[in-house]
Design a protein around this motif. Structure first.
Motif, mmCIF file in Angstrom:
data_model
loop_
_atom_site.group_PDB
_atom_site.id
_atom_site.type_symbol
_atom_site.label_atom_id
_atom_site.label_comp_id
_atom_site.label_asym_id
_atom_site.label_seq_id
_atom_site.Cartn_x
_atom_site.Cartn_y
_atom_site.Cartn_z
ATOM 1 N N PHE A 153 0.897 -1.109 -0.049
ATOM 2 C CA PHE A 153 -0.132 -0.130 -0.052
ATOM 3 C C PHE A 153 0.929 1.248 0.004
ATOM 4 N N SER A 154 0.304 2.178 -0.616
ATOM 5 C CA SER A 154 0.930 3.557 -0.367
ATOM 6 C C SER A 154 0.452 4.326 0.806
ATOM 7 N N TYR A 155 1.169 5.335 1.201
ATOM 8 C CA TYR A 155 0.744 6.102 2.082
ATOM 9 C C TYR A 155 1.149 7.784 2.335
ATOM 10 N N LYS A 156 0.218 8.538 2.983
ATOM 11 C CA LYS A 156 0.440 9.810 3.158
ATOM 12 C C LYS A 156 0.592 10.245 4.390
ATOM 13 N N VAL A 157 1.763 10.699 5.198
ATOM 14 C CA VAL A 157 1.915 10.913 6.617
ATOM 15 C C VAL A 157 1.497 12.233 6.882
ATOM 16 N N LYS A 158 0.881 12.595 7.969
ATOM 17 C CA LYS A 158 0.529 14.107 8.327
ATOM 18 C C LYS A 158 0.826 13.944 9.941
ATOM 19 N N VAL A 159 1.208 15.043 10.416
ATOM 20 C CA VAL A 159 1.289 14.986 12.045
ATOM 21 C C VAL A 159 0.254 15.560 12.628
ATOM 22 N N VAL A 160 -0.393 15.147 13.655
ATOM 23 C CA VAL A 160 -1.594 15.598 14.316
ATOM 24 C C VAL A 160 -1.638 16.991 14.646
ATOM 25 N N GLY A 161 -2.658 17.617 14.508
ATOM 26 C CA GLY A 161 -2.708 19.097 14.540
ATOM 27 C C GLY A 161 -2.726 19.518 15.988
ATOM 28 N N ASP A 162 -3.094 18.957 16.824
ATOM 29 C CA ASP A 162 -3.243 19.461 18.333
ATOM 30 C C ASP A 162 -2.064 19.073 18.969
ATOM 31 N N GLY A 163 -1.198 18.053 18.297
ATOM 32 C CA GLY A 163 0.101 17.562 18.924
ATOM 33 C C GLY A 163 -0.399 16.631 20.160
ATOM 34 N N GLN A 164 -1.595 16.073 20.498
ATOM 35 C CA GLN A 164 -2.019 15.296 21.526
ATOM 36 C C GLN A 164 -1.977 13.797 21.089
ATOM 37 N N TYR A 165 -1.877 12.807 21.700
ATOM 38 C CA TYR A 165 -1.953 11.500 21.760
ATOM 39 C C TYR A 165 -3.481 11.120 21.464
ATOM 40 N N GLY A 166 -4.068 11.326 22.261
ATOM 41 C CA GLY A 166 -5.637 10.947 22.413
ATOM 42 C C GLY A 166 -6.077 10.790 23.660
ATOM 43 N N ALA A 167 -7.095 11.695 24.090
ATOM 44 C CA ALA A 167 -7.905 11.451 25.545
ATOM 45 C C ALA A 167 -9.243 12.484 25.330
ATOM 46 N N VAL A 168 -9.912 11.991 26.249
ATOM 47 C CA VAL A 168 -11.199 12.702 26.024
ATOM 48 C C VAL A 168 -11.316 13.879 26.750
ATOM 49 N N SER A 169 -11.747 14.794 26.239
ATOM 50 C CA SER A 169 -12.054 16.435 26.435
ATOM 51 C C SER A 169 -12.801 16.480 27.390
ATOM 52 N N SER A 170 -12.911 17.700 27.988
ATOM 53 C CA SER A 170 -13.987 18.097 28.681
ATOM 54 C C SER A 170 -15.340 18.118 28.251
#
Length: 487
Positions: free
Chosen positions: A84-101
């Protein structure tokens, strides 16, 4: 005239086109550096995946306008295996992933849920909360929660009797027994040997038990003391004892030097319980990370104390990025709680840092996909194949390479009696030889004396032995006899 105008127009058009392509190329390079994008161009018939990731050394880094690192190499290997081919992008908010308020997911998990990315290839910890909203592949890296410290953060307190530490309690007990036994053998042999004490009734024996103790203590201090042995049997015991003390002092000095040199390298904090009990270091973790929620949800009393400490001081002890955490550990009295594998990297890059031995909460880094994605199982199988072929170990060694000098990680320990077993055996053989030599010397004298007094050798030997071992009683009897004669 028309030809010249036509030629001028062509030249101007060509210059404008070249300038436009140059500016476009510069804009693309600047965008690669600022956004950290990378791609493997689409090929005919190959699906293209949008991959979200996060900038963290050594997983994903921007160098020379391109992305590189452990996760990029892993992604290339997976793309080659699964076609497969791919396109890499850096996460916009710089976070790993958590539930916000607001109840929404942030970071890479949020981008997958919003279908802004197909997969997330990053140091993303597999947790139950994340597993409920996305799917994870087999972990490509195993890790846990550790403590990152600066080596010279806290100096260990030494006990008042620290000088006894080079030897274990059993060793000190054995040495005391060997000292008393040797001094007793000196005292005994000096009485039995006629070469050392020829006339028990008329001469004074200088090797009393107290003098023998003093003689043995002088040898321990490498000092010559009186009385000086004259008989071969006494000299054998003295020589063996001197050899024993020299080897013993060499072992003590070497182990004590190792103890002092390793004292600065001994970690002041070995476990999370040590971290909670001390008061000199602040400690924290990444704000909103899986490590923070691990302590929040744990029922362990120690873990609860760590969470309460971090929650009450969250504005002061929680950090936003991993780089900020490492810098804070280097510059202040701060201990960082985080992924042990990332801490190993920090210790490899910064020789002043080290990780405490205890690691809790075994976990892994996995590739996140959307739920019910067809790529989840394919990627899991590919990761397993890379692990079985040794490619994951190769990548681990490649990106975790250190320039620090490797020092022995073995902890110092007191010298046990087994290490000095040969030395104690040599001393025992020497003492036995000395006693045998004294008995031989006394038997030779008894044999010669038996010929003069016309008695059996055994009777003379027995009388001589009793006389030498009970000299005080015999002296008292002789003094009483001479007193009656004078009266």
């Amino acid at each position: 005239m028309d030809k010249s105008l036509h030629f001028t127009f062509c030249v101007i058009t060509t210059m404008l086109l070249l300038r436009g392509s140059t500016l476009a190329g510069n804009a693309r390079n600047d965008d690669a550096v600022s956004k950290g994008t990378d791609s493997r161009g689409p090929e005919e018939g190959l699906p293209t995946l949008t991959v979200t990731t996060i900038l963290e050394d050594p997983y994903v880094m921007v160098r020379s306008a391109e992305l590189e690192g452990y996760c990029i190499d892993l992604l290339k290997a997976l793309a080659a295996m699964l076609h497969f081919s791919y396109k890499v992008k850096v996460v916009g908010d710089g976070q790993y992933g958590a539930v916000s308020s607001s109840g929404n997911w942030t970071g890479m998990i949020g981008e997958i849920l919003r279908q802004e990315a197909d997969i997330a290839v990053a140091p993303l910890t597999v947790t139950s909360a994340r597993e409920e909203v996305v799917s994870f592949t087999t972990p490509f890296l195993q890790t846990g929660i550790g403590i990152l410290l600066r080596k010279d953060t806290v100096s260990q307190e030494m006990s008042f009797f620290h000088f006894l530490a080079p030897f274990s309690k059993e060793t000190w007990t054995g040495l005391l027994f060997a000292y008393v036994l040797t001094c007793f053998c000196l005292f005994l042999v000096a009485r039995l040997s006629p070469c050392e004490w020829n006339e028990p009734k008329n001469e004074e024996n200088h090797f009393t038990f107290l003098n023998s103790l003093w003689f043995g203590a002088g040898a321990l201090a490498l000092q010559g003391v009186t009385p000086r042995p004259k008989a071969l049997s006494v000299r054998v015991i003295a020589a063996v004892w001197w050899l024993f003390t020299i080897a013993l002092l060499a072992a003590y000095i070497a182990n004590f030097t190792a103890l002092l040199s390793s004292g600065s390298e001994q970690l002041p904090i070995q476990t999370f319980e040590d971290l909670v009990k001390q008061r000199k270091l602040e400690f924290g973790t990444l704000d909103g990370s899986s490590t923070f929620y691990f302590f929040k949800n744990s029922k362990n009393p120690i873990h609860q104390m760590i969470y309460e400490y971090m929650d009450k001081r969250r504005d002061h002890v929680l950090v936003k990025t991993y780089q900020e955490a490492v810098q804070r550990v280097l510059e202040s009295n701060y201990a960082f709680i985080g992924e042990s594998i990332s801490q190993d990297l920090a210790a490899a890059r910064h020789c002043d840092l080290t990780r405490a031995p205890e690691v809790i909460g075994a976990r892994g880094f996995g590739i996140a996909t959307t739920q019910a994605s067809l790529w989840t199982k394919k990627l899991s199988i590919a990761v397993l194949k890379l692990r079985e072929s040794g490619d994951l170990d190769y990548l681990r060694n490649k990106w975790w390479e250190t320039s620090c000098l490797h020092k022995s990680r073995e902890r110092w320990s007191p010298l046990q009696p087994q290490a000095l077993g040969g030395l104690f055996l040599t001393l025992a053989i020497g003492l036995a030889l000395g006693v045998i030599a004294a008995v031989v010397e006394l038997s030779n004298k008894s044999r010669h004396a038996a010929g003069h007094v016309k008695k059996s050798c055994c009777s003379v030997f027995t009388e001589e032995m009793c006389t030498r071992l009970r000299i005080k009683e015999n002296t008292r009897q002789s003094q009483e006899t001479s007193g009656r004669a004078n009266a």
